[in-house]
Motif scaffolding. Structure first.
Motif, short mmCIF file in Angstrom:
data_model
loop_
_atom_site.label_atom_id
_atom_site.label_comp_id
_atom_site.label_asym_id
_atom_site.label_seq_id
_atom_site.Cartn_x
_atom_site.Cartn_y
_atom_site.Cartn_z
N LEU A 204 0.84 -1.20 0.00
CA LEU A 204 0.00 0.00 0.00
C LEU A 204 0.87 1.25 0.00
CD1 LEU A 204 -2.75 -0.95 2.61
CD2 LEU A 204 -2.87 -1.07 0.13
N PRO A 205 0.46 2.28 -0.76
CA PRO A 205 1.25 3.52 -0.76
C PRO A 205 1.07 4.27 0.55
CG PRO A 205 -0.75 3.80 -2.05
CD PRO A 205 -0.69 2.34 -1.67
N VAL A 206 2.13 4.95 0.98
CA VAL A 206 2.09 5.73 2.22
C VAL A 206 2.62 7.13 1.91
CG1 VAL A 206 2.97 5.96 4.56
CG2 VAL A 206 2.45 3.69 3.65
N ASN A 215 13.09 14.23 10.48
CA ASN A 215 11.92 13.52 10.98
C ASN A 215 11.28 12.66 9.90
OD1 ASN A 215 12.33 14.73 13.43
ND2 ASN A 215 10.66 16.20 13.24
N ARG A 216 11.24 13.19 8.68
CA ARG A 216 10.66 12.41 7.57
C ARG A 216 11.49 11.15 7.32
NH1 ARG A 216 10.32 17.53 5.01
NH2 ARG A 216 11.98 16.92 3.59
N SER A 217 12.78 11.29 7.33
CA SER A 217 13.65 10.13 7.11
C SER A 217 13.50 9.09 8.20
CB SER A 217 15.12 10.59 7.01
OG SER A 217 15.30 11.47 5.92
N LEU A 218 13.38 9.56 9.45
CA LEU A 218 13.20 8.65 10.57
C LEU A 218 11.90 7.88 10.44
CD1 LEU A 218 14.07 7.55 13.33
CD2 LEU A 218 12.98 9.54 14.39
N LEU A 219 10.84 8.58 10.07
CA LEU A 219 9.54 7.92 9.95
C LEU A 219 9.54 6.93 8.78
CD1 LEU A 219 6.72 7.62 10.96
CD2 LEU A 219 6.04 9.61 9.64
N VAL A 220 10.20 7.28 7.70
CA VAL A 220 10.31 6.35 6.57
C VAL A 220 10.97 5.04 7.03
CG1 VAL A 220 11.49 5.94 4.38
CG2 VAL A 220 10.28 8.08 4.74
N MET A 222 11.17 3.84 10.07
CA MET A 222 10.28 3.13 11.00
C MET A 222 9.23 2.33 10.25
SD MET A 222 9.73 6.07 13.90
CE MET A 222 8.27 5.22 14.50
N LEU A 223 8.63 2.94 9.23
CA LEU A 223 7.59 2.26 8.46
C LEU A 223 8.16 1.09 7.67
CD1 LEU A 223 5.55 5.35 7.19
CD2 LEU A 223 4.85 3.67 8.89
N ARG A 224 9.35 1.27 7.13
CA ARG A 224 9.99 0.16 6.41
C ARG A 224 10.25 -1.02 7.33
NH1 ARG A 224 14.28 3.69 2.78
NH2 ARG A 224 12.83 4.16 1.05
N ASN A 225 10.67 -0.73 8.55
CA ASN A 225 10.91 -1.80 9.50
C ASN A 225 9.62 -2.55 9.87
OD1 ASN A 225 13.60 -1.19 9.60
ND2 ASN A 225 13.41 0.13 11.41
#
Length: 225
Positions: A204-206, A215-220, A222-225
């Protein structure tokens, strides 16, 4: 500890006009709690705070209740704990208790949710003030930490509307613990077939939006993990 510190509902327009939805549905307690903790992970990470989640083994996972509103209360309490905790940890705990008497739920399960933080703490004579609209325990906290104080007021109202009560245990300089209790029906594994088929969601696209690249990189990640 002060029991049922805040029970009166303040009639904000949203509450008074009846536009506040309470969807009474089946949900996974574990999934709701873990999603809530993940949603606040970045704020805790920015302050190097430890995040702890403790669920007693006798707490059922499959429940019927108001997961959206329950999560809203937890987000407010945990977010408030993070804001007023310079160092240390924030812990969320859930324990099973005896359900309140005269409950009309078919299979009542009394649950006690606790949000504990090693933050600045609250003086006992200021307990009531933290639940008043647009108020904080000390005006200096508004200058230092910001905020209107509405989060705790709304949380207390939501807990009351769900049939529970909120409590506060704190000492100035020694951190704080907010507790609230709710009666929720528990359901059997067979009755919870909706969640039995729930697996890992993939493909699914996020969309991630934010004005801070770190912050954007950190969240990316986290979601990948």
């Amino acid at each position: 500890s002060v029991r049922c510190l805040y029970k009166t509902i303040l009639y904000f327009p949203t509450f008074e006009a009846g536009r506040l939805d309470f969807e009474n549905i089946e949900f996974s307690r574990e999934q709701m709690l873990r999603d809530t903790m993940i949603s606040l992970a970045m704020r805790a990470h920015q302050k190097n705070l430890d995040r702890l989640l403790h669920i007693a083994p006798d707490v059922p996972d499959r429940l019927i209740g108001y997961p959206g509103r329950l999560r809203q209360v937890l987000v407010n309490l945990i977010g408030n704990a993070i804001k007023f905790t310079p160092t240390g940890e924030v812990e969320v705990a859930v324990h099973r208790i005896e359900p309140a008497p005269l409950t009309q739920t078919p299979t009542p399960t009394g649950l006690r949710f606790s949000v504990r933080a090693t933050g600045i703490g609250i003086a006992r004579d200021k307990f009531k003030a933290v639940f008043d609209s647009f108020s904080q325990a000390d005006t200096s906290t508004t200058r230092q930490y910001g905020g209107t104080g509405l989060g705790l007021t709304i949380s207390a109202q939501l807990v009351a509307l769900m049939g529970g009560c909120i409590e506060l245990d704190s000492e100035l300089g020694q951190g704080s613990t907010f507790h609230f209790t709710l009666n929720l029906p528990s359901v059997s594994r067979d009755a919870f077939s909706h969640y039995q088929s729930t697996g890992r969601v993939t493909g699914l696209p996020v969309l991630i939006a934010g004005d801070n690249a770190t912050n954007r990189s950190l969240l990316v990640q986290m979601l990948r993990n």
